[in-house]
Each structure stands twice: as C-alpha cells, then as structure tokens.
Write a protein that holds these residues in place. Structure first.
Motif, PDB file in Angstrom:
ATOM      1  N   TRP A 117     114.287 -29.308  -8.152  1.00 31.51           N
ATOM      2  CA  TRP A 117     113.059 -28.569  -8.430  1.00 31.51           C
ATOM      3  C   TRP A 117     113.220 -27.561  -9.573  1.00 31.51           C
ATOM      4  CZ3 TRP A 117     114.984 -23.851  -7.442  1.00 31.51           C
ATOM      5  CH2 TRP A 117     115.904 -23.716  -6.397  1.00 31.51           C
ATOM      6  N   GLN A 118     114.469 -27.281  -9.964  1.00 28.93           N
ATOM      7  CA  GLN A 118     114.695 -26.347 -11.058  1.00 28.93           C
ATOM      8  C   GLN A 118     114.214 -26.926 -12.398  1.00 28.93           C
ATOM      9  OE1 GLN A 118     116.194 -23.211 -10.312  1.00 28.93           O
ATOM     10  NE2 GLN A 118     115.335 -22.711 -12.334  1.00 28.93           N
ATOM     11  N   ARG A 119     113.978 -28.232 -12.430  1.00 31.61           N
ATOM     12  CA  ARG A 119     113.473 -28.865 -13.653  1.00 31.61           C
ATOM     13  C   ARG A 119     112.067 -28.385 -14.009  1.00 31.61           C
ATOM     14  NH1 ARG A 119     114.788 -35.231 -13.891  1.00 31.61           N
ATOM     15  NH2 ARG A 119     114.856 -34.786 -16.126  1.00 31.61           N
ATOM     16  N   LEU A 120     111.405 -27.696 -13.086  1.00 31.88           N
ATOM     17  CA  LEU A 120     110.089 -27.132 -13.386  1.00 31.88           C
ATOM     18  C   LEU A 120     110.159 -26.091 -14.501  1.00 31.88           C
ATOM     19  CD1 LEU A 120     108.618 -26.700  -9.793  1.00 31.88           C
ATOM     20  CD2 LEU A 120     107.623 -28.082 -11.633  1.00 31.88           C
ATOM     21  N   GLU A 121     111.319 -25.486 -14.674  1.00 30.38           N
ATOM     22  CA  GLU A 121     111.501 -24.500 -15.733  1.00 30.38           C
ATOM     23  C   GLU A 121     112.195 -25.179 -16.898  1.00 30.38           C
ATOM     24  OE1 GLU A 121     111.756 -20.528 -12.887  1.00 30.38           O
ATOM     25  OE2 GLU A 121     113.571 -21.229 -13.908  1.00 30.38           O
ATOM     26  N   GLY A 122     111.453 -25.416 -17.975  1.00 31.76           N
ATOM     27  CA  GLY A 122     112.017 -26.159 -19.098  1.00 31.76           C
ATOM     28  C   GLY A 122     111.470 -25.708 -20.432  1.00 31.76           C
ATOM     29  N   GLU A 123     111.743 -26.496 -21.449  1.00 38.21           N
ATOM     30  CA  GLU A 123     111.369 -26.152 -22.816  1.00 38.21           C
ATOM     31  C   GLU A 123     109.932 -26.565 -23.118  1.00 38.21           C
ATOM     32  OE1 GLU A 123     114.116 -27.805 -25.560  1.00 38.21           O
ATOM     33  OE2 GLU A 123     115.865 -26.740 -24.744  1.00 38.21           O
ATOM     34  N   ASN A 124     109.282 -25.762 -23.943  1.00 35.52           N
ATOM     35  CA  ASN A 124     107.915 -26.049 -24.351  1.00 35.52           C
ATOM     36  C   ASN A 124     107.853 -27.211 -25.332  1.00 35.52           C
ATOM     37  OD1 ASN A 124     106.364 -24.080 -22.945  1.00 35.52           O
ATOM     38  ND2 ASN A 124     107.104 -22.513 -24.349  1.00 35.52           N
ATOM     39  N   GLN A 125     106.719 -27.884 -25.334  1.00 37.81           N
ATOM     40  CA  GLN A 125     106.342 -28.816 -26.380  1.00 37.81           C
ATOM     41  C   GLN A 125     105.199 -28.161 -27.164  1.00 37.81           C
ATOM     42  OE1 GLN A 125     106.497 -33.259 -25.440  1.00 37.81           O
ATOM     43  NE2 GLN A 125     105.702 -32.420 -23.540  1.00 37.81           N
ATOM     44  N   ASP A 166     109.316  -6.898  -7.367  1.00 36.09           N
ATOM     45  CA  ASP A 166     110.099  -7.295  -8.540  1.00 36.09           C
ATOM     46  C   ASP A 166     111.071  -8.432  -8.247  1.00 36.09           C
ATOM     47  OD1 ASP A 166     108.772  -5.391  -9.989  1.00 36.09           O
ATOM     48  OD2 ASP A 166     110.515  -4.115 -10.369  1.00 36.09           O
ATOM     49  N   ASP A 167     111.681  -8.418  -7.062  1.00 39.88           N
ATOM     50  CA  ASP A 167     112.670  -9.442  -6.731  1.00 39.88           C
ATOM     51  C   ASP A 167     112.048 -10.821  -6.514  1.00 39.88           C
ATOM     52  OD1 ASP A 167     114.754  -7.688  -6.920  1.00 39.88           O
ATOM     53  OD2 ASP A 167     114.907  -7.301  -4.765  1.00 39.88           O
ATOM     54  N   PHE A 168     110.717 -10.879  -6.446  1.00 42.41           N
ATOM     55  CA  PHE A 168     110.053 -12.164  -6.220  1.00 42.41           C
ATOM     56  C   PHE A 168     109.604 -12.824  -7.524  1.00 42.41           C
ATOM     57  CE2 PHE A 168     109.384  -9.677  -2.348  1.00 42.41           C
ATOM     58  CZ  PHE A 168     109.853 -10.559  -1.391  1.00 42.41           C
ATOM     59  N   LYS A 169     109.714 -12.125  -8.630  1.00 39.89           N
ATOM     60  CA  LYS A 169     109.239 -12.661  -9.902  1.00 39.89           C
ATOM     61  C   LYS A 169     110.162 -13.770 -10.408  1.00 39.89           C
ATOM     62  CE  LYS A 169     107.158  -8.235 -11.199  1.00 39.89           C
ATOM     63  NZ  LYS A 169     107.264  -7.050 -12.089  1.00 39.89           N
ATOM     64  N   ASP A 273     113.566 -20.314  -5.969  1.00 43.29           N
ATOM     65  CA  ASP A 273     114.550 -20.496  -4.895  1.00 43.29           C
ATOM     66  C   ASP A 273     114.171 -19.775  -3.606  1.00 43.29           C
ATOM     67  OD1 ASP A 273     114.934 -17.925  -5.849  1.00 43.29           O
ATOM     68  OD2 ASP A 273     117.125 -18.035  -5.812  1.00 43.29           O
ATOM     69  N   LEU A 274     112.992 -19.186  -3.530  1.00 40.14           N
ATOM     70  CA  LEU A 274     112.572 -18.500  -2.305  1.00 40.14           C
ATOM     71  C   LEU A 274     112.432 -19.502  -1.160  1.00 40.14           C
ATOM     72  CD1 LEU A 274     109.817 -15.980  -3.486  1.00 40.14           C
ATOM     73  CD2 LEU A 274     111.978 -15.420  -2.377  1.00 40.14           C
ATOM     74  N   THR A 275     113.080 -19.207  -0.050  1.00 40.81           N
ATOM     75  CA  THR A 275     113.008 -20.091   1.115  1.00 40.81           C
ATOM     76  C   THR A 275     111.944 -19.602   2.092  1.00 40.81           C
ATOM     77  OG1 THR A 275     114.634 -18.824   2.372  1.00 40.81           O
ATOM     78  CG2 THR A 275     115.473 -20.566   0.910  1.00 40.81           C
ATOM     79  N   GLU A 317     110.392 -26.493  -4.452  1.00 43.06           N
ATOM     80  CA  GLU A 317     110.038 -27.837  -4.023  1.00 43.06           C
ATOM     81  C   GLU A 317     108.548 -27.934  -3.728  1.00 43.06           C
ATOM     82  OE1 GLU A 317     111.059 -31.374  -0.823  1.00 43.06           O
ATOM     83  OE2 GLU A 317     112.059 -29.426  -0.600  1.00 43.06           O
ATOM     84  N   ALA A 318     107.986 -26.908  -3.089  1.00 42.45           N
ATOM     85  CA  ALA A 318     106.556 -26.905  -2.795  1.00 42.45           C
ATOM     86  C   ALA A 318     105.732 -26.936  -4.075  1.00 42.45           C
ATOM     87  CB  ALA A 318     106.197 -25.670  -1.973  1.00 42.45           C
ATOM     88  N   HIS A 319     106.179 -26.172  -5.079  1.00 38.60           N
ATOM     89  CA  HIS A 319     105.461 -26.142  -6.344  1.00 38.60           C
ATOM     90  C   HIS A 319     105.587 -27.476  -7.075  1.00 38.60           C
ATOM     91  CE1 HIS A 319     103.557 -24.802  -9.920  1.00 38.60           C
ATOM     92  NE2 HIS A 319     104.651 -24.576 -10.610  1.00 38.60           N
ATOM     93  N   LEU A 320     106.768 -28.090  -7.021  1.00 39.62           N
ATOM     94  CA  LEU A 320     106.962 -29.395  -7.637  1.00 39.62           C
ATOM     95  C   LEU A 320     106.048 -30.420  -6.978  1.00 39.62           C
ATOM     96  CD1 LEU A 320     108.432 -31.259  -9.604  1.00 39.62           C
ATOM     97  CD2 LEU A 320     110.221 -31.541  -7.871  1.00 39.62           C
ATOM     98  N   ARG A 321     105.941 -30.370  -5.682  1.00 40.60           N
ATOM     99  CA  ARG A 321     105.031 -31.278  -4.974  1.00 40.60           C
ATOM    100  C   ARG A 321     103.604 -31.124  -5.486  1.00 40.60           C
ATOM    101  NH1 ARG A 321     100.272 -30.099  -1.733  1.00 40.60           N
ATOM    102  NH2 ARG A 321      99.964 -31.852  -0.322  1.00 40.60           N
ATOM    103  N   ASN A 322     103.182 -29.879  -5.692  1.00 40.49           N
ATOM    104  CA  ASN A 322     101.841 -29.610  -6.192  1.00 40.49           C
ATOM    105  C   ASN A 322     101.634 -30.205  -7.581  1.00 40.49           C
ATOM    106  OD1 ASN A 322      99.979 -27.757  -7.909  1.00 40.49           O
ATOM    107  ND2 ASN A 322      99.369 -27.315  -5.805  1.00 40.49           N
ATOM    108  N   ARG A 323     102.632 -30.031  -8.463  1.00 40.46           N
ATOM    109  CA  ARG A 323     102.531 -30.554  -9.827  1.00 40.46           C
ATOM    110  C   ARG A 323     102.495 -32.087  -9.830  1.00 40.46           C
ATOM    111  NH1 ARG A 323     100.076 -28.135 -13.019  1.00 40.46           N
ATOM    112  NH2 ARG A 323      99.103 -27.772 -11.005  1.00 40.46           N
TER     113      ARG A 323
END
Length: 348
Positions: A117-125, A166-169, A273-275, A317-323
C-alpha cells in the motif's frame, strides 16, 4: 431532535489568527466542525493564488489529447496523473469529469521491501506544458502551509493542544484539477460520497456552483461559490481519528448544464501505516477529552468508514482499496489480484 444545518457557515481565517478575535472565531469553527462538517474559510491571504490558478486551468485542459494521455493515470501505481472524462466512478455510477491528480513532491520512492500500500505515495506525472509544473508545486506549497495551520486551529477549537493531530499527518497530500463539462440535467459530476484521502479537504470553486452537502434530515444543501474562499470539509481519516465525534459529511456535485465548471480540491494526507488499534486508541482519547453532547457521543460509535473495517491491515490498505474501486482501469493494471478481491468484498 438531531442538531443539523440548513447552510454552510463562514469562518474568517484572519480572525482566527488575530489574538483579539481568535477565541470568538474558534467558537464559530467549533460549531462548524461539530454540526456541519463543512465550512467556508475566508480571508486566507491566498485569494490571488486561487485566481491565477483558476485562470490557467482552461489552458491545461485544452492541451492536445496526446499530451494529456502521455501522463495518463494508467501509468501510475500511485494513482497520479490525468483521468479522461468518464473514467472514474462514485457510488457505482460514472462521474462526468476530467481531471489531473498530483501529490506532494519529493516523497520516498517505493521499493520491494515496502508494504504494497506504500505505492500510493509516488512521483507525479506533470503535463508537458510550459510553466505547469511550477504552477502545480507553487499551489501545493502554499495550500499545504495553510492546511497544516488549520489543523492546529481545529485542535484548539476542540479544547485540545494545537499539536494533537500532528502525528497523524501523512507524507503525501493530493491536489486535483477538475473540469466538469456542460451535461444533461441531473447528470452526476461526482456521486454522493465522503472524502477518503486524509484529514481535511480544501476546495477552491469557480463561480459555477453545483456542490451540495447532505444534512442530518436527509436534505441536500447548496454550497454556492463565495469568491476567494475555500470550502473546507472533514474527511473520513479525521472522522476515524476522532471516533466519529467529528464526522465527515456526505456531499456530491451536480454536473453543470450550461457552462464548464472548474474546481481545485486539496486533500490533506494522513499516515498510511495507521492501524485499526491505533485509530481506536486515538478515538478513545479524543472522545474522553472533547466535551460533547450525548448526540455527538452516539455518533462516535457509528462511523460509516472503510478505515475502521477489520478487513484492512491499516489506513493505507483501506485507501488503496478505495482508489482501486474508483479507478478500475488503474487497479486492474497494477493490482489485478487486489482488484478482484476488493470488487467482491462486502464492507464489515
């Protein structure tokens, strides 16, 4: 009777940052957060930025098809890039909009050792158009600074320390440039939904209109454009962190019938990574420390969010599912097994 609303309140950012008027305006912000989940944020000092960026959107969307397709989202496992008209779905219906998605620049590149799920953070096009990249990164830089400070003000209005959230950002927030073409009456620009990418959304509208929010009586309330303002709303991430005490509000966009509509939403990201255990611990702490009415506490145990589902290992993972479900073409290309799994899954 459940407390509800018939219009979206205005919060003056300049008054929030002025010690003479701060406490009075924090009370206005608090009411907007608790009762509506939406607000107009005025006098931010970014009015000229909004005007200049909106002025450049027609040029960006009028680029040749081959130029836009060269940065198509289908190329990005991070769901960043261009989406042609009708390629995204909301509430199982096609959205009549065309858009570009961008993320905060400079995030760490994904490797095989990282969670999927970390692949959600990547480079712009970036579209190959002179000045576009500079315009995009300048907007992200200024709106992100405002957003970070706004979260501190929200904490203060809830009688919490300013750095509570702040720790949730997250590492990456998301910016969209959206074009809604003139369509048939009652067409869906974006179907009914709650924003799911993070903490808060900061939307700059043009003068066309079409945004509506759903109040607790089931009525759709118009959110007409106010020049120079931002429309700010709670996302499902903040709803989950606060255990539903600060609830996200369902909204939609009715497609325009006589003219093109442009909008610029910015989604302040949350840690991937928030569980569920961490969210539940946070929610318990927040509910204990925010003085809230019985009605708000009842809503705190009923949060309609995939981010609190035991089906997912973490927020990412939840956000990836949404995308994947919103952009099925991208999902099928980069995550075929997950696409099949999530397409047949029923939220618990």
């Amino acid at each position: 009777m459940t407390e509800t609303f018939s219009s979206v309140p205005k919060v003056d950012y300049a008054r929030l940052t002025d010690e003479k008027t701060r406490q009075e305006e924090l009370a206005v912000l608090r009411n907007a957060i608790f009762v509506v989940g939406f607000l107009y944020l005025t006098n931010t000092g970014l009015e000229e930025l909004f005007r200049q960026t909106h002025a450049q959107l027609p040029r960006l969307f009028d680029l040749p098809t081959e130029v836009k397709e060269s940065c198509n989202m289908i190329n990005s496992p991070s769901f960043l890039g261009y989406t042609k008209l009708g390629a995204e779905t909301t509430a199982s219906r096609t959205d009549l909009r065309e858009q570009f998605d961008f993320g905060t620049p400079g995030v760490k590149s994904w490797t095989e050792q990282d969670p999927f799920w970390q692949r959600l953070e990547g480079e712009n096009q970036y579209p190959q158009s002179p000045g576009s990249r500079e315009m995009i990164e300048n907007y992200i830089d200024h709106i992100d600074s405002l957003a970070q400070n706004f979260v501190h003000l929200v904490a203060e209005c809830l009688s919490l320390p300013a750095d509570t959230f702040d720790d949730f950002k997250g590492n990456m927030s998301r910016l969209k440039f959206v074009k809604y073409p003139a369509s048939a009456p009652d067409s869906q620009g974006v179907g009914p939904h709650k924003d799911s990418a993070g903490l808060f959304t900061f939307l700059s509208q043009d003068d066309t209109g079409g945004l509506q929010v759903l109040n607790k009586n089931g009525n759709w309330i118009d959110v007409p454009p106010i020049e120079g303002s931002l429309v700010v709303n709670i996302q499902q991430g903040f709803e989950a962190i606060t255990g539903g005490v600060c609830a996200a509000t369902t909204h939609r966009v009715i497609a325009p019938t006589s003219k093109i509509r442009y909008s610029i939403p910015f989604f302040l990201g949350v840690r991937l990574d928030l569980t569920l255990a961490q969210l539940e611990k946070s929610a318990k702490h927040i509910v204990q420390h925010i003085p809230a009415s019985d009605d708000r506490k009842k809503r705190a145990v009923d949060v309609p969010s995939e981010f609190l589902s035991p089906l997912y290992s973490c927020f990412g993972e939840a956000h990836l599912r949404n995308r994947i479900l919103s952009h099925p073409d991208v999902g099928r290309r980069w995550y075929p097994k997950l696409y099949e799994k999530y397409s047949n899954q029923v939220l618990q």
